[in-house]
Design an enzyme around this catalytic site. Structure first.
Site, PDB file in Angstrom:
ATOM      1  N   CYS A  43      -4.591 -24.390  67.409  1.00  0.00           N
ATOM      2  CA  CYS A  43      -4.973 -25.576  68.204  1.00  0.00           C
ATOM      3  C   CYS A  43      -6.318 -25.410  68.912  1.00  0.00           C
ATOM      4  O   CYS A  43      -6.883 -26.385  69.403  1.00  0.00           O
ATOM      5  CB  CYS A  43      -3.887 -25.895  69.218  1.00  0.00           C
ATOM      6  SG  CYS A  43      -2.286 -26.129  68.463  1.00  0.00           S
ATOM      7  N   HIS A  59      -6.895 -30.456  74.412  1.00  0.00           N
ATOM      8  CA  HIS A  59      -6.000 -30.459  73.245  1.00  0.00           C
ATOM      9  C   HIS A  59      -4.773 -31.291  73.578  1.00  0.00           C
ATOM     10  O   HIS A  59      -4.156 -31.126  74.639  1.00  0.00           O
ATOM     11  CB  HIS A  59      -5.617 -29.014  72.898  1.00  0.00           C
ATOM     12  CG  HIS A  59      -4.480 -28.915  71.950  1.00  0.00           C
ATOM     13  ND1 HIS A  59      -4.421 -29.652  70.779  1.00  0.00           N
ATOM     14  CD2 HIS A  59      -3.326 -28.187  71.990  1.00  0.00           C
ATOM     15  CE1 HIS A  59      -3.296 -29.364  70.149  1.00  0.00           C
ATOM     16  NE2 HIS A  59      -2.612 -28.491  70.860  1.00  0.00           N
ATOM     17  N   ASN A  86       1.044 -33.813  68.420  1.00  0.00           N
ATOM     18  CA  ASN A  86       0.141 -32.659  68.486  1.00  0.00           C
ATOM     19  C   ASN A  86      -0.415 -32.400  67.079  1.00  0.00           C
ATOM     20  O   ASN A  86       0.308 -31.937  66.197  1.00  0.00           O
ATOM     21  CB  ASN A  86       0.935 -31.456  69.000  1.00  0.00           C
ATOM     22  CG  ASN A  86       0.128 -30.173  69.057  1.00  0.00           C
ATOM     23  OD1 ASN A  86      -0.958 -30.090  68.501  1.00  0.00           O
ATOM     24  ND2 ASN A  86       0.668 -29.169  69.716  1.00  0.00           N
TER      25      ASN A  86
HETATM   26  O1  UT7 Z   1      -0.295 -26.827  70.429  1.00  0.00           O
HETATM   27  C1  UT7 Z   1       0.448 -25.692  70.728  1.00  0.00           C
HETATM   28  C2  UT7 Z   1       0.897 -25.730  72.056  1.00  0.00           C
HETATM   29  N1  UT7 Z   1       2.311 -26.074  72.156  1.00  0.00           N
HETATM   30  C3  UT7 Z   1       2.711 -26.650  73.265  1.00  0.00           C
HETATM   31  O2  UT7 Z   1       1.903 -27.002  74.088  1.00  0.00           O
HETATM   32  C4  UT7 Z   1       4.173 -26.791  73.529  1.00  0.00           C
HETATM   33  C5  UT7 Z   1       4.484 -26.336  74.924  1.00  0.00           C
HETATM   34  N2  UT7 Z   1       5.896 -26.534  75.284  1.00  0.00           N
HETATM   35  C6  UT7 Z   1       6.375 -27.748  75.531  1.00  0.00           C
HETATM   36  O3  UT7 Z   1       5.674 -28.737  75.471  1.00  0.00           O
HETATM   37  C7  UT7 Z   1       7.814 -27.854  75.966  1.00  0.00           C
HETATM   38  O4  UT7 Z   1       8.330 -26.567  76.194  1.00  0.00           O
HETATM   39  C8  UT7 Z   1       8.708 -28.602  74.920  1.00  0.00           C
HETATM   40  C9  UT7 Z   1       8.343 -30.076  74.906  1.00  0.00           C
HETATM   41  C10 UT7 Z   1       8.518 -27.993  73.549  1.00  0.00           C
HETATM   42  C11 UT7 Z   1      10.179 -28.478  75.291  1.00  0.00           C
HETATM   43  O5  UT7 Z   1      10.404 -28.959  76.598  1.00  0.00           O
HETATM   44  P1  UT7 Z   1      11.282 -28.112  77.622  1.00  0.00           P
HETATM   45  O6  UT7 Z   1      11.365 -28.903  78.844  1.00  0.00           O
HETATM   46  O7  UT7 Z   1      10.645 -26.747  77.715  1.00  0.00           O
HETATM   47  O8  UT7 Z   1      12.681 -28.069  76.915  1.00  0.00           O
HETATM   48  P2  UT7 Z   1      13.561 -26.817  76.438  1.00  0.00           P
HETATM   49  O9  UT7 Z   1      12.955 -26.198  75.219  1.00  0.00           O
HETATM   50  O10 UT7 Z   1      13.843 -25.947  77.607  1.00  0.00           O
HETATM   51  O11 UT7 Z   1      14.889 -27.525  76.023  1.00  0.00           O
HETATM   52  C12 UT7 Z   1      15.714 -28.205  76.980  1.00  0.00           C
HETATM   53  C13 UT7 Z   1      16.910 -28.787  76.272  1.00  0.00           C
HETATM   54  C14 UT7 Z   1      17.647 -27.785  75.399  1.00  0.00           C
HETATM   55  O12 UT7 Z   1      19.035 -28.089  75.495  1.00  0.00           O
HETATM   56  P3  UT7 Z   1      20.014 -27.221  76.434  1.00  0.00           P
HETATM   57  O13 UT7 Z   1      19.887 -25.814  75.925  1.00  0.00           O
HETATM   58  O14 UT7 Z   1      19.469 -27.384  77.825  1.00  0.00           O
HETATM   59  O15 UT7 Z   1      21.333 -27.838  76.216  1.00  0.00           O
HETATM   60  C15 UT7 Z   1      17.198 -28.092  74.012  1.00  0.00           C
HETATM   61  O16 UT7 Z   1      18.136 -27.730  73.024  1.00  0.00           O
HETATM   62  O17 UT7 Z   1      16.502 -29.837  75.372  1.00  0.00           O
HETATM   63  C16 UT7 Z   1      17.033 -29.588  74.072  1.00  0.00           C
HETATM   64  N3  UT7 Z   1      16.117 -30.106  73.082  1.00  0.00           N
HETATM   65  C17 UT7 Z   1      16.168 -31.376  72.640  1.00  0.00           C
HETATM   66  N4  UT7 Z   1      16.959 -32.404  72.949  1.00  0.00           N
HETATM   67  C18 UT7 Z   1      16.722 -33.577  72.322  1.00  0.00           C
HETATM   68  C19 UT7 Z   1      15.091 -29.450  72.479  1.00  0.00           C
HETATM   69  N5  UT7 Z   1      14.461 -30.298  71.631  1.00  0.00           N
HETATM   70  C20 UT7 Z   1      15.102 -31.489  71.732  1.00  0.00           C
HETATM   71  C21 UT7 Z   1      14.899 -32.742  71.121  1.00  0.00           C
HETATM   72  N6  UT7 Z   1      15.725 -33.752  71.442  1.00  0.00           N
HETATM   73  N7  UT7 Z   1      13.910 -32.957  70.228  1.00  0.00           N
END
Ligand code: UT7
Length: 320
Positions: free
Chosen positions: A111, A247, A277
């Site tokens: 990225c 980005h 993204n």
């Molecule tokens: O370009 C490269 C750079 N990449 C990035 O900038 C990504 C950086 N990270 C992020 O943007 C965030 O961490 C995410 C958007 C990827 C995820 O958000 P989060 O608030 O960190 O969520 P999480 O991974 O902690 O997941 C929270 C919950 C989980 O469920 P439980 O374990 O709490 O029951 C996940 O399983 O959300 C669940 N989950 C979803 N639910 C519905 C994960 N993906 C999804 C989804 N739909 N697509």
């Protein structure tokens, strides 16, 4: 001499995929995706490829700059999702646009790729080696995604953005760039495994693996830090900056950077709602949109900042 952007172009696939569409593919919903990322839809390649989108974006940038492809002496394509191991994407673009006098190669910094490409061109131009360059950020992330992994498949999109850059008296002011390979394992996508007649290995296609929270924390800490380092290095005040072109990974990251920097959100344009993204393509697609909307005037100071796998990150201060 320094690198000045004199034309921009972009190209995205025709096929639009909404959050609603994805909720029929994996267990997710518009509310989760919108509130956690800001993304509403993304473009997914069908007929399009990394090369075809690169060529289309390049042609638009060349037209915008009024540049004859034969005058280009350098083409760099930043991509982590090329169509071939070789020839490189930049050579395919060279052939398609007829840039017979250019040297062409790809650059891999995920990225941060477009930003690192810009900084590479700046170094060449400062040294007087090349005078007219084409820089492209292009990705077909959809082919690297595990479409059963809801944690990553909702985040990415495909597209390409391009800029024609020429050596002038004013343009790029300065840049900072960093890498931390120790944190590499938090965001990966493996290429082919070693496999040969002596050591055969079952080939399994690998996909994007991401630990979202460490990447999120890295971005919200390192982006403001590197922008501050760049402002300090150049003796520039925040008030002098018209836009921060970051980005486009996640609107919460961008909002958090704005907040940490105590800068108004309006100075952080976003289009990730429509494209997700797009990795190395996100900065040049946004830049092209801003250019075509007339948001940038000659003399405006802007900061571009990229961050991503590697880990890699950095920022460049430009005068438009
Ligand atoms: O370009 C490269 C750079 N990449 C990035 O900038 C990504 C950086 N990270 C992020 O943007 C965030 O961490 C995410 C958007 C990827 C995820 O958000 P989060 O608030 O960190 O969520 P999480 O991974 O902690 O997941 C929270 C919950 C989980 O469920 P439980 O374990 O709490 O029951 C996940 O399983 O959300 C669940 N989950 C979803 N639910 C519905 C994960 N993906 C999804 C989804 N739909 N697509």
């Amino acid at each position: 001499m320094t690198a000045r952007i004199v034309g921009t172009g972009s190209s995205v696939p025709v096929h639009k995929v909404t959050n609603e569409d994805l909720s029929r593919v994996v267990e997710t919903n518009d509310e989760w995706i919108s509130s956690r990322t800001g993304i509403k839809e993304r473009r997914i390649a069908g007929e399009e490829s990394t090369v075809s989108m690169s060529v289309s974006a390049a042609k638009k940038a060349l037209e915008d700059a009024g540049t004859d492809p034969q005058d280009l002496d350098l083409i760099i394509v930043a991509t982590c999702s090329p169509d071939y191991f070789f020839p490189n994407t930049a050579c395919c673009v060279q052939e398609a646009v007829g840039a017979v006098n250019a040297v062409a190669f790809d650059l891999s910094a995920a990225c941060s790729g477009f930003l690192f490409g810009l900084n590479t061109i700046q170094a060449y131009m400062k040294a007087g080696i090349y005078k007219k360059a084409l820089l492209i950020g292009a990705e077909t992330m959809s082919k690297l995604i595990d479409w059963e992994d809801r944690g990553t498949c909702v985040l990415f999109g495909d597209g390409a953005g391009a800029a024609v850059i020429q050596a002038e008296e004013t343009g790029m002011i300065d840049m900072v760039q960093y890498s931390d390979g120790q944190q590499g394992p938090v965001l990966t996508c493996k290429a082919r495994e070693t496999s040969n007649f002596l050591f055969p290995n079952e080939q399994k296609a690998d996909h994007i693996y991401m630990e979202g929270q460490p990447v999120f924390k890295f971005a919200v800490k390192k982006v403001p830090e590197c922008i501050k380092a760049l402002l300090d290095k150049t003796g520039t005040s925040k008030e002098e900056i018209k836009y921060y072109v970051l980005h486009q990974a996640n609107s919460r990251i961008i909002d958090s950077v704005a907040k940490r920097m105590k800068e108004p959100e309006e100075k952080f344009p976003m289009n990730l709602h429509f494209y997700g993204n797009t990795s190395a393509a996100s900065i040049p697609i946004l830049l092209d949109e801003m250019n075509r909307k007339g948001m940038l005037e000659k003399g405006d100071k802007i900061i571009l900042s990229g961050f991503g796998a590697g880990l890699t990150w950095g920022a460049s201060l430009l005068e438009w």
